[in-house]
Write an enzyme that holds these catalytic residues in place. Structure first.
Site, short mmCIF file in Angstrom:
data_model
loop_
_atom_site.label_atom_id
_atom_site.label_comp_id
_atom_site.label_asym_id
_atom_site.label_seq_id
_atom_site.Cartn_x
_atom_site.Cartn_y
_atom_site.Cartn_z
N HIS A 128 0.85 -1.21 -0.08
CA HIS A 128 -0.07 0.10 0.08
C HIS A 128 1.06 1.22 0.05
O HIS A 128 2.08 1.25 0.32
CB HIS A 128 -0.92 0.18 1.25
CG HIS A 128 -0.07 0.05 2.52
ND1 HIS A 128 0.51 -1.04 3.09
CD2 HIS A 128 0.31 1.07 3.31
CE1 HIS A 128 1.12 -0.78 4.29
NE2 HIS A 128 0.87 0.48 4.19
N HIS A 162 4.89 -0.38 -0.14
CA HIS A 162 5.57 -1.17 0.83
C HIS A 162 4.38 -2.10 1.52
O HIS A 162 3.24 -1.74 1.39
CB HIS A 162 6.30 -0.08 1.86
CG HIS A 162 5.21 0.55 2.68
ND1 HIS A 162 4.82 1.64 2.10
CD2 HIS A 162 4.86 0.82 3.96
CE1 HIS A 162 4.19 2.47 3.12
NE2 HIS A 162 4.03 1.69 4.31
N ARG A 199 4.24 -8.58 17.50
CA ARG A 199 5.21 -7.47 16.88
C ARG A 199 4.41 -6.09 17.43
O ARG A 199 3.13 -6.03 16.98
CB ARG A 199 5.69 -7.63 15.74
CG ARG A 199 6.34 -6.49 15.38
CD ARG A 199 6.83 -6.83 13.75
NE ARG A 199 7.65 -5.60 13.17
CZ ARG A 199 7.48 -4.75 12.01
NH1 ARG A 199 6.63 -5.69 11.28
NH2 ARG A 199 8.11 -3.96 11.59
#
Ligand SMILES: *[C@@H]1O[C@H](CO)[C@@H](O)[C@H](O)[C@H]1NC(C)=O
Ligand SMILES: *[C@@H]1O[C@H](CO)[C@@H](O)[C@H](O)[C@H]1NC(C)=O
Ligand SMILES: *[C@@H]1O[C@H](CO)[C@@H](O)[C@H](O)[C@H]1NC(C)=O
Ligand SMILES: *[C@@H]1O[C@H](CO)[C@@H](O)[C@H](O)[C@H]1NC(C)=O
Ligand SMILES: *[C@@H]1O[C@H](CO)[C@@H](O)[C@H](O)[C@H]1NC(C)=O
Ligand SMILES: *[C@@H]1O[C@H](CO)[C@@H](O)[C@H](O)[C@H]1NC(C)=O
Ligand SMILES: *[C@@H]1O[C@H](CO)[C@@H](O)[C@H](O)[C@H]1NC(C)=O
Length: 739
Positions: A668, A720, A730
């Site tokens: 995106h 990316h 994470r």
């Protein structure tokens, strides 16, 4: 000159001066010669029953000018009443009378009788003798503009054209036989009033003439400060400082803080005669230094006071732990008034209880008032004869100088505090002057002291937050147990007033940089990690706690990387910042679930949704934007030169990736001019996988580092994707800047 002092001085203590000897060791050091000017010799007589701080200061100024001083009454009980508040002082006349008997036939001897607790010399004996000669009288009294103790006597005073009209008995100078004739008339009690005695004698026209008496109307020799504070200024010379009377354009030699001008005298005596000046700085700062290297370290009781919710308390305790002082010599007394802080103390205690000699905590359940708690801490030291010092330390004091305690002990004062100031403000832990009602007033030198433009040790009327008190002073001058409770004063004001009234000098030193005062105002403790919110109130402490240790090297040493074209990678957050932000989010707990429908954003639809929480949801958006402006904008300017970011962003959020919920994000663009992406935890220990891939350059950042951010252009070039997190959880913090 040959009248050896033995014939002049007998019995009483004689303090001969140069070099300054400790009074205790100076008894009967009758070796010197009395100064002689125009055939006259000058002897200073003063009455002091105790070696108060004021007395020692008087002696220091006398020594500086090489006066010959004889002290009368040392060690005697003072029976002269409370001269500060009412009449009294007769004991001084009685002692002077006794001393003058032996001097009555010394025709060339000029006697200067002065008070000593509240008086300093600002000129030398030659000058006094010269001015006395010019006055052309046998006896000269100090004068002042206020009449005391009997106002009805005012009209009996001889009329004068100008100058101070009324007699003050704090300073008398005259030929010995005449002084003797004055004081030999004393037949009253020790608690009768000395000033009234002299006044009546002076007002008697016959006596005035036969004894050839007058007053120093224009402050040639004597400056009484009561009623005259506005008349005097400091006059700085190259090696000494004087007081100038601007009304009579005179340079008085004897400066007397009579009445309620003691505090003002103290501030003058921070300079006069040679305490501090521009050329030489502080000339007595190294007098009486305690050499700690030659000494067993003294025992110190540290009183720690948590009287309100206080930011950065764990950091405060860490600094206590890293003070450079043998820990087995430190006893810790903590008063904690806040339930909120019990967890911090508990943690510190568990980890460090054996580090110190003793560690005692009085908690909020004791319901002690602040005054009671401070009394209790001080009293523990007072009652323990092995307690050499009491170090009172409020938790809003960040002592960044690890030597602070040693440096204060070395200065060897009864009470001394290190200057601490609020960062970037003129707010500090002392007052240089008091208003008439006893509150803050700014002294002329306050700003220079706070900004360390004048460096030294300053006798001041009020200090708080941090100070060191000698155990011996607690057991003597300050043996009163209740010093923190007085009328309705707050505890620090009560302490300082008690200390002033006991005649003990309080000093603040700014000889070193000791640390700072943090702000406890508006500390909101309803969050999980409240210090995160302190970026506005306490920016220095915030930065120290939350910004990466190597952040500044970005600018000094270009400490950053460029793993992919126009993707800049640099350290920004400390471990603590990362951990606390994650904790804060997990504490809040309402993760969005990564759905397309999103009520939090305008339009209510997110095409590339993440499982996240917005900063605004935890009330952190203002703080976060400030962080961006303070710490990200300078980097932007550096790497995208010529681009000045507004540091504006509406999308600021923490994303959580887990294999169970959302593991990755498809390719995106961001709706930003540039994006920052800060890793909040560690690959391999906290999660596996993760990272970011930039398609245009076929370039991935596979090993995110905790606390490091990358920054890349948003809309056009840097398509990316978030690579899958394969195990664990994470967390990253994202901002779309300048949308
Ligand atoms: C005091 O006496 C010493 C030694 O005699 C001398 O060096 C010093 O200059 C004198 N001080 C003053 C202020 O005259
Ligand atoms: C005081 O004594 C001086 C000499 O010391 C003399 O010149 C002066 O006239 C005397 N004054 C009075 C008022 O007696
Ligand atoms: C704490 O002390 C204050 C005043 O000293 C008193 O009003 C209050 O009731 C006390 N609270 C408790 C829980 O004892
Ligand atoms: C403290 O923070 C809470 C939670 O964000 C907020 O609701 C409250 O208004 C804040 N209190 C003050 C005085 O700012
Ligand atoms: C900061 O950089 C130094 C080397 O320049 C390194 O040793 C140190 O670990 C770094 N600090 C942190 C917190 O990463
Ligand atoms: C991308 O880079 C990887 C190695 O890093 C390489 O194996 C792959 O062929 C590259 N893909 C393209 C489209 O260049
Ligand atoms: C996932 O992480 C846990 C601990 O966080 C570890 O015990 C486990 O072996 C890991 N699984 C894989 C497949 O790496």
């Amino acid at each position: 000159v040959n009248t050896s002092l033995e014939s002049v001085v007998h019995g009483a203590n004689l303090y001969l001066v140069q070099p300054f000897l400790k009074p205790q060791t100076t008894a009967l050091m009758a070796t010197g010669n009395v100064l002689e000017v125009c055939g006259n010799k000058l002897l200073v007589l003063t009455v002091a029953t105790e070696e108060t701080d004021g007395f020692l200061r008087f002696m220091q100024s006398a020594n500086y000018f090489n006066y010959t001083v004889k002290v009368l009454g040392m060690g005697e009980t003072w029976k002269g009443g409370d001269v500060g508040r009412s009449i009294g002082g007769g004991q001084k006349v009685r002692l002077l009378k006794e001393a003058m008997e032996a001097l009555a036939d010394q025709e060339d001897l000029v006697v200067l009788s002065v008070d000593s607790y509240d008086l300093v010399f600002s000129g030398g004996p030659e000058e006094i003798l010269r001015k006395f000669q010019q006055a052309n009288h046998k006896v000269l009294f100090a004068a002042e503009g206020l009449i005391w103790p009997d106002k009805k006597l005012a009209e009996k005073y001889p009329a004068i054209r100008s100058g101070k009209r009324y007699l003050n008995s704090g300073g008398i100078i005259g030929f010995a036989p005449y002084i003797n004739r004055v004081v030999s008339q004393w037949n009253l009690h020790d608690n009768d009033d000395d000033q009234l005695f002299y006044t009546k004698m002076y007002l008697d026209p016959l006596q005035r003439q036969t004894l050839n008496m007058t007053l120093d109307h224009k402050c040639q020799i004597f400056q009484n400060l009561n009623g005259a504070v506005d008349e005097v200024l400091l006059k700085f010379g190259t090696d000494r400082v004087r007081v100038r009377n601007t009304v009579y354009d005179s340079l008085p030699v004897v400066v007397h803080g009579n009445g309620n001008t003691k505090i003002y005298l103290n501030s003058l005596a921070n300079y006069v005669p040679n305490t501090w000046n521009y050329e030489l700085g502080c000339s007595h700062c190294d007098d009486d230094i305690v050499d700690l290297s030659q000494l067993k370290y003294p025992n110190v009781l540290v009183g720690v006071f948590i009287e309100q919710p206080t930011p950065f308390l764990p950091e405060f305790f860490k600094r206590l732990l890293t003070l450079d002082y043998p820990k087995d010599k430190l006893n810790i007394f903590v008063h904690n008034n806040e339930v909120y802080h019990e967890k911090h103390i508990q943690k510190f205690w568990q980890e460090n209880r054996n580090v110190f000699n003793t560690f005692k905590v009085v908690g909020p359940e004791e319901n002690l008032s602040q005054g009671e708690a401070r009394n209790m801490g001080m009293d523990i030291c007072r009652k323990d004869a092995t307690c050499d010092y009491y170090f009172s330390l409020d938790t809003d004091v960040m002592l960044t100088n690890r030597q602070t305690l040693k440096l204060l002990i070395e200065q060897n004062r009864k009470i001394i505090g290190p200057l601490v100031t609020r960062h970037g403000k003129l707010w500090s832990n002392f007052w240089g002057a008091l208003s008439l009602d006893g509150y803050y007033a700014r002294s002329e030198d306050y700003v220079d002291i706070v900004q360390r433009k004048r460096v030294g040790m300053w006798n001041i009327p009020f200090m708080a937050h941090v100070y060191l008190v000698k155990g011996s002073a607690l057991r003597n001058e300050l043996k009163e147990r209740n010093v923190f409770v007085l009328e309705k004063l707050d505890p620090d004001m009560a302490l300082c007033r008690n200390v002033r009234e006991m005649g003990v000098f309080m000093y603040i030193t700014n000889r070193h940089d000791f640390g700072r005062l943090i702000s406890t105002a508006n500390y909101n403790i309803s969050h999980y990690n409240n210090d995160l919110w302190q970026i506005f109130q306490n920016p220095v402490d915030w930065k120290e706690k939350y910004i990466h240790q190597n952040y500044t090297q970005i600018f000094t040493e270009n400490y950053m990387e460029e793993p992919c074209p126009d993707v800049f990678w640099f350290p920004v957050f400390s471990e603590k910042a990362c951990d606390e932000i994650v904790e804060e989010m997990e504490h809040y707990g309402s993760w969005s679930g990564g759905k397309h429908e999103d009520k939090r954003i305008s339009g209510g639809y997110e095409t590339v949704p993440t499982d996240d929480i917005h900063m605004r949801q935890i009330g952190y958006d203002k703080e976060w934007l400030h962080f961006i402006r303070e710490f990200i904008s300078p980097i932007t300017l550096k790497v995208f030169s010529g681009y000045f970011t507004k540091g504006y962003s509406i999308m600021n959020f923490v994303v959580k990736y887990t294999p169970e919920r959302q593991a990755y994000l498809r390719p995106h663009h961001d709706s930003s001019t540039f994006t920052i992406n800060i890793a909040l935890n560690n690959k391999d220990t906290d999660f596996q996988g993760g990272g970011c891939r930039f398609h245009r350059y076929n370039c991935s950042l596979n090993s995110p580092r905790k606390g490091w951010s990358f920054m890349h252009p948003g809309r056009l070039t840097h398509l990316h994707e978030g690579l899958p997190t394969t195990n664990g959880t994470r967390y990253i913090a994202i901002s779309f800047i300048d949308p």
